[in-house]
Design a protein around this motif. Sequence first.
Motif, PDB file in Angstrom:
ATOM      1  N   GLN A 286      -8.146  58.386  18.152  1.00 61.82           N
ATOM      2  CA  GLN A 286      -9.510  59.101  18.255  1.00 61.82           C
ATOM      3  C   GLN A 286      -8.955  60.676  18.209  1.00 61.82           C
ATOM      4  N   ASN A 287      -8.061  61.053  17.736  1.00 61.05           N
ATOM      5  CA  ASN A 287      -7.668  62.328  17.868  1.00 61.05           C
ATOM      6  C   ASN A 287      -8.764  63.233  17.256  1.00 61.05           C
ATOM      7  N   VAL A 288      -9.221  62.702  15.946  1.00 58.53           N
ATOM      8  CA  VAL A 288      -9.936  63.674  15.041  1.00 58.53           C
ATOM      9  C   VAL A 288     -11.338  63.374  15.613  1.00 58.53           C
ATOM     10  N   VAL A 289     -11.688  62.560  16.284  1.00 57.21           N
ATOM     11  CA  VAL A 289     -13.075  62.438  16.791  1.00 57.21           C
ATOM     12  C   VAL A 289     -13.339  63.398  17.919  1.00 57.21           C
ATOM     13  N   TRP A 290     -12.652  63.236  18.815  1.00 55.20           N
ATOM     14  CA  TRP A 290     -13.128  64.405  20.019  1.00 55.20           C
ATOM     15  C   TRP A 290     -12.162  65.555  19.774  1.00 55.20           C
ATOM     16  N   GLY A 291     -11.106  65.842  19.083  1.00 58.70           N
ATOM     17  CA  GLY A 291     -10.533  66.889  18.630  1.00 58.70           C
ATOM     18  C   GLY A 291     -11.055  67.910  17.906  1.00 58.70           C
ATOM     19  N   GLY A 292     -11.955  67.025  17.074  1.00 57.28           N
ATOM     20  CA  GLY A 292     -12.550  67.791  15.809  1.00 57.28           C
ATOM     21  C   GLY A 292     -13.804  68.672  16.579  1.00 57.28           C
ATOM     22  N   ALA A 293     -14.006  68.483  17.665  1.00 61.32           N
ATOM     23  CA  ALA A 293     -15.067  69.461  18.214  1.00 61.32           C
ATOM     24  C   ALA A 293     -14.825  70.890  18.221  1.00 61.32           C
ATOM     25  N   ALA A 294     -13.509  71.146  17.996  1.00 61.85           N
ATOM     26  CA  ALA A 294     -13.115  72.435  17.903  1.00 61.85           C
ATOM     27  C   ALA A 294     -13.717  73.084  16.461  1.00 61.85           C
ATOM     28  N   GLY A 295     -13.636  72.227  15.544  1.00 61.86           N
ATOM     29  CA  GLY A 295     -13.865  72.518  14.441  1.00 61.86           C
ATOM     30  C   GLY A 295     -15.565  72.475  14.071  1.00 61.86           C
ATOM     31  N   CYS A 296     -16.133  72.418  15.000  1.00 64.56           N
ATOM     32  CA  CYS A 296     -17.649  72.304  15.329  1.00 64.56           C
ATOM     33  C   CYS A 296     -18.297  73.589  15.660  1.00 64.56           C
TER      34      CYS A 296
END
Length: 311
Positions: free
Chosen positions: A151-161
Amino acid sequence: MSTAVELPTASRARTPGDLLRAYVGLVKPRVIELLLVTTIPAMLLAQRGLPPLGTFFATLVGGIMAAGSANALNCVADADIDSVMKRTKVRPLPKHSVSTRHALVFGLVLGVASFVFLWATTNLLAGVLAVATILFYVLVYTLVLKRRTAQNVVWGGAAGCMPVVIGWSAVTGTVEWPALVMFGIVFFWTPPHTWALATKFKDDYRRAGVPMLPVVATPVQVTRQIVLYTWATVLWSLLLVPATSWLYAVSAVVAGAWFLVVAHRLHAATKRGAKTNPMKLFHLSNTYLMLVCVGMSVDSLLGWPALGWPF
């Protein structure tokens, strides 16, 4: 795991031009382009028109500096991974074009400079949010989530938001609900976008020991998740309609329908065991986000009355 091992000097950049290209490579310009695509419409919607040009360009410059800092520090932390993946082994640290120590200092200096610049030219909130984004991307996503969970890109993707929130706050000095909706659009969009790419390069990720979803799940499970997150993206994008006019509404519906069709076709073909091309969805996801952002930008520049809530 150490992320600060000094690299050999034999292959380092030999000329000023080589060195410049190495530092440009550290900031990952193509990633920054995507962040700018989302920052600009956020500023335009916040102003419901064109913000003061000084604020507009200062936010972009400060955002580029913050994103460059995060990306450079990511290169330092991920140097061991990048060196064994075909897609990333041409980056500056695996190629020994620049030393790890210099890359680390470069990333830290850029981060501090982005905070000072945004604070001086826009407001303190924008500067604080930029620093928080850098810290989350490097410390939470890169050093913890990326190597430990699918789930790394699910929660880590918050930085890209965060660029949309930074853009909004730079213009208004606050964070209001449309900024959070835009955050959610990018948040839900990131997993299908990234998983489509990771499907193509799953052998690379497996070799590097990174548990991306396509590495640890079956193709059908991956495409099912892609469909679910695509639906979430499209439906969430409609929450922005009350803050815009019919122009954005049409662009969000049309682009969203196209995105959904391709996602469902990929899932159906995968279930049949047919040959698939996940990169088609990857490229379309970029086009989808661009169309939504262009629709939002034009809508804001025209300044037509917002539709408002129907109740």
